[in-house]
Each structure stands twice: as structure tokens, then as C-alpha cells.
Design an enzyme around this catalytic site. Structure first.
Site, PDB file in Angstrom:
ATOM      1  N   CYS A  17      19.759  -5.142 -33.114  1.00 46.80           N
ATOM      2  CA  CYS A  17      19.463  -5.541 -31.735  1.00 46.80           C
ATOM      3  C   CYS A  17      19.034  -6.990 -31.619  1.00 46.80           C
ATOM      4  O   CYS A  17      19.280  -7.636 -30.601  1.00 46.80           O
ATOM      5  CB  CYS A  17      18.412  -4.612 -31.123  1.00 46.80           C
ATOM      6  N   CYS A  62      11.740  -0.154 -37.135  1.00 44.59           N
ATOM      7  CA  CYS A  62      11.303  -0.209 -35.739  1.00 44.59           C
ATOM      8  C   CYS A  62      10.704   1.131 -35.312  1.00 44.59           C
ATOM      9  O   CYS A  62       9.681   1.176 -34.627  1.00 44.59           O
ATOM     10  CB  CYS A  62      12.479  -0.583 -34.845  1.00 44.59           C
TER      11      CYS A  62
END
Length: 376
Positions: free
Chosen positions: A210, A111
């Protein structure tokens, strides 16, 4: 006549605000330092949940609202940017594909590489911003020649440089980490947030992956890849159990193996190898996990690439210890030898090299060499 030292010019800063306490305090510190700060919350889910469940997940509607409230208190403009499709392609699909191939990826590192310091940074620069600010605990050091280096945070207990080891020098030139150069406990960060009037002061930190809010990675993968029964075998190839998908295991795993046949010596067994081709998981003793060398691909350097063999320390997981290694680039791949054998090293993980506190660079582990002659 004595010249008055000039203060660094204020920057136009885009502060990535997750809705948590670290990114809120980072944005506040950047604004307090005199920078022209704009807050942005990244919408990374196409169908975000309304609320978080404790410390599980992030990117909910609640997180977006918390980030907006923090921006209002700090007194900076705030926007929500939809990067859900880019996140799905570059992080979620990569995560699934890596597990399907028998590897163990790090989605946070991906990410940072693909979203926060590629998609977000590129968009920020196109809009005229000078830097992207995040709540990571790490330091960017500017050398006399103007080049940048990435270093560990002053507070080593909270250092997050491992997941930033994919950043190159260009990205470091536009990165701002306001929390990295001060030694403060998390309680002190929360106390600072409270003094600043930020309602996220007592909000739980985000843990786990997440985009898997319930923490059930195996269930998430099963939903995406389907169940595929296969054998669990020992080092001799004898079947000792079964599984519903090789993707549900990681190298070094001990719990959840559901092996019916005990080991001859009665000791625990660990996952030694995962073969997606045969859908087989191989287990064995802890000693067989010892690795003394590895090959890593897709190296990324936080500055100039090394020109020859060198001795470094290496970190193999986000919260792992450092270990001494020798490393060299050979035909574009990184060949690494460990001074002492290490355990639990899995293809797909990142190895990050350090020279003291400086991050030299990172690469993705492709294969390992077992330390014991009779191991796999």
C-alpha cells in the site's frame, strides 16, 4: 416452561474502513447484526495522494472519502484517525530494514500485528469499544471454555488467515470478521454492496504494497537505501554479473537478474542467497532452492502455545499452498522440518502453522537448510 435462548448482547464495534468494498460490507453486516458500529479510516500516509491509480496502493484522500460515503449510507458515525507516524515506524521502517538485512518481509502481516490489532485495538478498548471489525476473510471461533481460535475462512479461495497468524488470543477476543463465515464469491460481495447502495461496489481491489503506490519496490528501496554496486556470483563464487543493490533481490527470483554469462547447462538461474555484508547475490539452478528444514524466531500463538513436537500443515506465503511439516519449540525458536522439500523460502517471510482449518500460530523465518548436500 421452556426458556427462550438469549441473543448475544450487541457489541460496541469499531469498524476499520479502508475505502474498499470488503471493509464497507463488513461494517454494514456488523451494523445489520445489531451491533453499535462506528466507522474509522486509518490515515497511514503523512502525505497521501489525492487519487488511487487502479488497484495500486490505498490510503489516499479518495479512499478516505469513499469510506466516509459508505459510513453515511450504512448510517454509522465516522472518523479519520491519524496513525501515519506509528505506521511509518512499525511497518515502513521495518520493511526497509528487513530488505537491507537481506530478508524478505511481509508488510501486510506486520500492519495487522502492529497497527490494526495493536495501535488501533488498544485505542478502541481505551475508548470503550468491545471489538475491532475488518473486512478480512477469516473466522474467530469461540470454544465452550470461552477461549478463541482463529480459523480459515469458509471460502478457502479468499482465505486471509495467513496475514492474521500474528494475532494472539487476547486480540482474537476483540476481533470481528463478518465476511469470514460465508461462502460467497467476490462478485457476490460486490452485488451485496450494490444492493446496500454502497458506491464502492465496483471499486478495484487493492493489491501490492500500500505504501508503494507505483508498485516499484526496487525503486522505493533504492531511494531509501541508495545504490550500492556489487557482484552476482554462481555457486562456485565466479562473478557472472553485477547489481546496484542486493536489497533489490529475493530468494527464488528468476527475472531481472541481468546475468551476462549463461549457465553451463543453459537452464535458468535463480537467486539462492543474499549477503548484505558482502553485498553479494548468489544464483544457481532451481534444484538448489529446495529446502527441507528451517528455523523461525519470534513465535506468536493464536491461543495456547504447543507443549511439544507436533505435525501440522504450514503456509509460507499469503497465497501459497499448504505443506506438511513437523515442528517443535526449542529454546524459544521454532524448528520446522518439511515432509517434502519446498522452494522459494526466504528469511524474513512468515511461516504460519495450521491444525486443520485452525491457525496454531506464526513465526518469522530466520534461516533455512538446503535439501541438496552440495547446495549453499
Amino acid at each position: 416452561m421452556t426458556e427462550t435462548p438469549q441473543r448475544p448482547r450487541p457489541l460496541r464495534v469499531l469498524a476499520a474502513m479502508s475505502g474498499g468494498v470488503d471493509s464497507a460490507v463488513a461494517a454494514a453486516r456488523a451494523a445489520e447484526a445489531g451491533h453499535d458500529v462506528t466507522g474509522v479510516h486509518l490515515a497511514l500516509s503523512a502525505n497521501p495522494q489525492s487519487f488511487r491509480t487502479g488497484a495500486r496502493g490505498c490510503c489516499t484522500i479518495e479512499d478516505s472519502r469513499d469510506a466516509r460515503r459508505a459510513a453515511d449510507v450504512i448510517g454509522i458515525p465516522f472518523y479519520v484517525w491519524d496513525l501515519a507516524e506509528r505506521f511509518r515506524e512499525d511497518v515502513v521502517e521495518d520493511f526497509v530494514a528487513e530488505y537491507e538485512a537481506g530478508r524478505t518481509p511481509n508488510p501486510c502481516l506486520r500492519c495487522n500485528e502492529k497497527i490494526k490489532f495493536a495501535a488501533l485495538l488498544d485505542k478502541a478498548l481505551a475508548l470503550g469499544f468491545d471489538a475491532v471489525c475488518t473486512g478480512h476473510y477469516a473466522q474467530v471461533v469461540r470454544r465452550e471454555d470461552g477461549s478463541r481460535e482463529l480459523h480459515r475462512a469458509s471460502d478457502l479461495a479468499k482465505d486471509q488467515s495467513y496475514v492474521l497468524g500474528v494475532l494472539d488470543e487476547r486480540q482474537l477476543a476483540h476481533a470481528l470478521f463478518p465476511l469470514g463465515d460465508t461462502v460467497t464469491t467476490k462478485d457476490e460481495i460486490r452485488a451485496e454492496a450494490e444492493r446496500r447502495g454502497l458506491a464502492v461496489a465496483k471499486k478495484p481491489d487493492s493489491h501490492d504494497i500500500c505504501f508503494i503506490a507505483d508498485g516499484d519496490t526496487q525503486g522505493f528501496l533504492a531511494q531509501r537505501l541508495g545504490r550500492a554496486e556489487g557482484d552476482i556470483v554462481d555457486e562456485s563464487g565466479a562473478v557472472v554479473g553485477s547489481h546496484e543493490g542486493a536489497y533489490g533481490f529475493t530468494i527464488g527470483q528468476r527475472k531481472g537478474l541481468r546475468i551476462g554469462t549463461p549457465a553451463p547447462d543453459g537452464k535458468p538461474r535463480y537467486v539462492l542467497d543474499i549477503s548484505p555484508v558482502t553485498n553479494t547475490v548468489t544464483v544457481g539452478p532451481a534444484a538448489a532452492l529446495d529446502v527441507d528444514a528451517l528455523t523461525a524466531v519470534r513465535p506468536r500463538w493464536c491461543g495456547t502455545a504447543p507443549t511439544g513436537p507436533g505435525t501440522y500443515t504450514a503456509q509460507l506465503r499469503a497465497h501459497g499452498d499448504e505443506t506438511e511439516v513437523s515442528a517443535a519449540l526449542v529454546d524459544g525458536t521454532l524448528e520446522v522440518s518439511f515432509a517434502e522439500p519446498v522452494r522459494g523460502v526466504a528469511p524474513g517471510q512468515a511461516i504460519v502453522l495450521y491444525d486443520g482449518t485452525r491457525v496454531v500460530g506464526s513465526a518469522t523465518i530466520a534461516s533455512t537448510r538446503r535439501a541438496t548436500a552440495d547446495a549453499l
